[in-house]
Motif scaffolding. Structure first.
Motif, PDB file in Angstrom:
ATOM      1  N   GLN A   7     -22.944  49.157 -42.745  1.00  0.00           N
ATOM      2  CA  GLN A   7     -23.478  50.329 -42.047  1.00  0.00           C
ATOM      3  C   GLN A   7     -23.083  51.620 -42.770  1.00  0.00           C
ATOM      4  O   GLN A   7     -23.905  52.495 -43.003  1.00  0.00           O
ATOM      5  CB  GLN A   7     -22.911  50.318 -40.617  1.00  0.00           C
ATOM      6  CG  GLN A   7     -22.991  51.645 -39.887  1.00  0.00           C
ATOM      7  CD  GLN A   7     -24.030  51.657 -38.788  1.00  0.00           C
ATOM      8  OE1 GLN A   7     -24.595  50.628 -38.427  1.00  0.00           O
ATOM      9  NE2 GLN A   7     -24.290  52.817 -38.246  1.00  0.00           N
ATOM     10  N   ASP A   8     -21.788  51.721 -43.159  1.00  0.00           N
ATOM     11  CA  ASP A   8     -21.307  52.939 -43.831  1.00  0.00           C
ATOM     12  C   ASP A   8     -21.995  53.153 -45.175  1.00  0.00           C
ATOM     13  O   ASP A   8     -22.300  54.274 -45.561  1.00  0.00           O
ATOM     14  CB  ASP A   8     -19.790  52.878 -44.038  1.00  0.00           C
ATOM     15  CG  ASP A   8     -19.044  53.056 -42.727  1.00  0.00           C
ATOM     16  OD1 ASP A   8     -19.689  53.434 -41.718  1.00  0.00           O
ATOM     17  OD2 ASP A   8     -17.820  52.809 -42.707  1.00  0.00           O
ATOM     18  N   VAL A 158     -33.270  50.719 -40.513  1.00  0.00           N
ATOM     19  CA  VAL A 158     -32.472  51.461 -39.535  1.00  0.00           C
ATOM     20  C   VAL A 158     -33.021  51.261 -38.126  1.00  0.00           C
ATOM     21  O   VAL A 158     -34.221  51.386 -37.893  1.00  0.00           O
ATOM     22  CB  VAL A 158     -32.477  52.976 -39.848  1.00  0.00           C
ATOM     23  CG1 VAL A 158     -31.685  53.735 -38.793  1.00  0.00           C
ATOM     24  CG2 VAL A 158     -31.892  53.240 -41.229  1.00  0.00           C
ATOM     25  N   ALA A 177     -28.494  49.123 -40.353  1.00  0.00           N
ATOM     26  CA  ALA A 177     -27.657  50.157 -39.746  1.00  0.00           C
ATOM     27  C   ALA A 177     -28.241  50.545 -38.400  1.00  0.00           C
ATOM     28  O   ALA A 177     -29.462  50.563 -38.220  1.00  0.00           O
ATOM     29  CB  ALA A 177     -27.592  51.386 -40.654  1.00  0.00           C
TER      30      ALA A 177
END
Ligand SMILES: [Zn+2]
Length: 204
Positions: A7-8, A158, A177
């Motif tokens: 995710q980061d 996303v 994400a």
């Protein structure tokens, strides 16, 4: 080499490429938000298009059912914005084909190009760059089902749910994400409006 980005890592790519912006935005739906996301800004760079779509395809391939039908699978996008992801996923999953829907004018229904007809029983994964309200993906799903095709999964880079996001029932949903923006129903309920933050209207 091509692992599933965290995710980061995805958020870092989105920020670096200007795809993810902070501020005070008004969507065409009337919602106000503190974040704006335009994933195609990240997808214009080949290495990121590849990293993100290969990562997403790994999530799909982890589903044994989808992996088993890969060579017969259709990857279908609800609009051209999802195409860089759709082709990347198709290549990585070794799926059969990619196609997409479009509409001539905003008030017209989604349709496929002339002579393009999904086959009865065709198995389809819906792919797009982002799932926000999901209304277009719902419309695409209905369109495919009207031809007798069967949607077996949903994959987006996303997932950014809003208070108006539709549910897809038991359909498996894959994303790299999940972004939680603050959404406000309209100007009257918007904290940013209350603070007098300058407002930017966005198209999508
Ligand atoms: Zn506002």
């Amino acid at each position: 080499m091509h692992l599933i980005p965290t995710q980061d890592e995805v958020v870092a790519v989105l920020r670096e490429t200007g795809a993810l912006r902070e501020g005070h935005f008004e969507y065409s739906s009337g919602l106000h938000s503190n974040e704006y996301l335009q994933v195609p800004l990240a997808l214009r760079y080949y290495q990121y298009q590849r990293m993100l779509s290969v990562g997403l395809s790994r999530l799909l391939r982890a589903n044994a059912e989808i992996r088993a039908m890969a060579s017969e699978l259709s990857i279908v996008a609800p609009a051209t914005g999802g195409l860089p992801v759709a082709f990347g996923v198709c290549e990585a999953v070794r799926a059969k084909q990619v196609y997409w829907a479009e509409r001539e004018h905003d008030d017209e229904p989604l349709r496929f190009r002339q002579y393009l007809q999904p086959k009865p029983g065709e198995q389809v994964v819906l792919v797009d760059d982002i799932l926000r309200t999901g209304s277009k993906l719902q419309e695409l799903k209905r369109l495919l089902e009207s031809f007798g095709a069967s949607v077996v999964g949903l994959a987006v880079i996303v997932y950014q749910p809003t208070p108006r996001t539709s549910t897809f029932g038991t359909l498996p949903l894959y994303y790299l994400a999940r972004l939680e923006a603050s959404y406000y129903a309209d100007a009257a309920h918007c904290d940013l409006c209350a603070r007098g933050a300058p407002l930017e209207k966005v198209l999508v």
